[in-house]
Design a protein around this motif. Structure first.
Motif, PDB file in Angstrom:
ATOM      1  N   LEU A  97     -16.634  42.355 -37.569  1.00  0.00           N
ATOM      2  CA  LEU A  97     -15.882  43.467 -38.047  1.00  0.00           C
ATOM      3  C   LEU A  97     -14.289  42.926 -38.223  1.00  0.00           C
ATOM      4  N   VAL A  98     -13.870  42.332 -37.399  1.00  0.00           N
ATOM      5  CA  VAL A  98     -12.215  41.893 -37.743  1.00  0.00           C
ATOM      6  C   VAL A  98     -12.469  40.793 -38.625  1.00  0.00           C
ATOM      7  N   SER A  99     -13.401  40.073 -38.658  1.00  0.00           N
ATOM      8  CA  SER A  99     -13.281  38.959 -39.705  1.00  0.00           C
ATOM      9  C   SER A  99     -13.552  39.534 -41.086  1.00  0.00           C
ATOM     10  N   PHE A 100     -14.236  40.689 -41.233  1.00  0.00           N
ATOM     11  CA  PHE A 100     -14.309  41.337 -42.576  1.00  0.00           C
ATOM     12  C   PHE A 100     -13.245  42.032 -42.889  1.00  0.00           C
ATOM     13  N   ILE A 101     -12.403  42.359 -41.971  1.00  0.00           N
ATOM     14  CA  ILE A 101     -11.185  43.266 -42.364  1.00  0.00           C
ATOM     15  C   ILE A 101     -10.237  42.158 -42.762  1.00  0.00           C
ATOM     16  N   GLY A 102     -10.168  40.856 -42.181  1.00  0.00           N
ATOM     17  CA  GLY A 102      -9.398  39.837 -42.780  1.00  0.00           C
ATOM     18  C   GLY A 102      -9.866  39.420 -44.044  1.00  0.00           C
ATOM     19  N   MET A 103     -11.162  39.273 -44.346  1.00  0.00           N
ATOM     20  CA  MET A 103     -11.556  39.021 -45.524  1.00  0.00           C
ATOM     21  C   MET A 103     -11.174  39.901 -46.658  1.00  0.00           C
ATOM     22  N   PHE A 104     -11.231  41.221 -46.238  1.00  0.00           N
ATOM     23  CA  PHE A 104     -10.785  42.402 -47.265  1.00  0.00           C
ATOM     24  C   PHE A 104      -9.355  42.089 -47.822  1.00  0.00           C
ATOM     25  N   CYS A 105      -8.371  41.702 -46.854  1.00  0.00           N
ATOM     26  CA  CYS A 105      -7.135  41.399 -46.979  1.00  0.00           C
ATOM     27  C   CYS A 105      -6.926  40.218 -48.077  1.00  0.00           C
ATOM     28  N   GLY A 106      -7.472  39.247 -47.756  1.00  0.00           N
ATOM     29  CA  GLY A 106      -7.675  38.491 -48.544  1.00  0.00           C
ATOM     30  C   GLY A 106      -8.227  38.303 -49.978  1.00  0.00           C
ATOM     31  N   LEU A 135     -17.301  47.209 -45.251  1.00  0.00           N
ATOM     32  CA  LEU A 135     -16.207  46.335 -45.590  1.00  0.00           C
ATOM     33  C   LEU A 135     -17.087  45.189 -46.417  1.00  0.00           C
ATOM     34  N   ALA A 136     -18.098  44.835 -46.034  1.00  0.00           N
ATOM     35  CA  ALA A 136     -18.913  43.741 -46.470  1.00  0.00           C
ATOM     36  C   ALA A 136     -19.460  44.190 -48.351  1.00  0.00           C
ATOM     37  N   ALA A 137     -19.644  45.323 -48.297  1.00  0.00           N
ATOM     38  CA  ALA A 137     -19.883  45.838 -49.727  1.00  0.00           C
ATOM     39  C   ALA A 137     -18.671  45.955 -50.145  1.00  0.00           C
ATOM     40  N   ALA A 138     -17.794  46.457 -49.801  1.00  0.00           N
ATOM     41  CA  ALA A 138     -16.373  46.479 -50.675  1.00  0.00           C
ATOM     42  C   ALA A 138     -15.639  45.239 -50.864  1.00  0.00           C
TER      43      ALA A 138
END
Length: 87
Positions: free
Chosen positions: A3-12, A74-77
């Motif tokens: 989850l934290v990885s996908f949050i960071g990926m969303f920021c990127g 988050l993965a879908a977003a």
């Protein structure tokens, strides 16, 4: 951790798509949404009910179910925004 990885990926992905303006917009929007929710919950005195809801949840749902659901969202977003960011 995922989850934290996908949050960071969303920021990127946000930075890749909209640059610094998108990051400022994401930060300000997050501040207003989460701050507004905190004010609403405090104003309506819902903290006890929210705490009771967490206590009533099983440990499996708290440690795996809800984080997995948020990770999927988050993965879908990420997928939707990244498809528009790259040619």
């Amino acid at each position: 951790m995922l989850l934290v990885s996908f949050i960071g990926m969303f920021c990127g992905v946000t930075f890749k798509r909209w640059g610094v303006t998108g990051m400022y917009t994401l930060a300000v929007t997050s501040l207003f949404v989460f701050g507004g929710l905190a004010v609403l919950v405090s104003w309506r005195y819902w903290w006890g009910e929210i705490g009771a809801w967490f206590v009533d949840q099983s440990s499996l749902s708290l440690l795996a179910g809800w984080p997995a659901l948020l990770t999927l969202v988050l993965a879908a977003a990420n997928l939707l925004v990244l498809r528009r960011a790259t040619p």
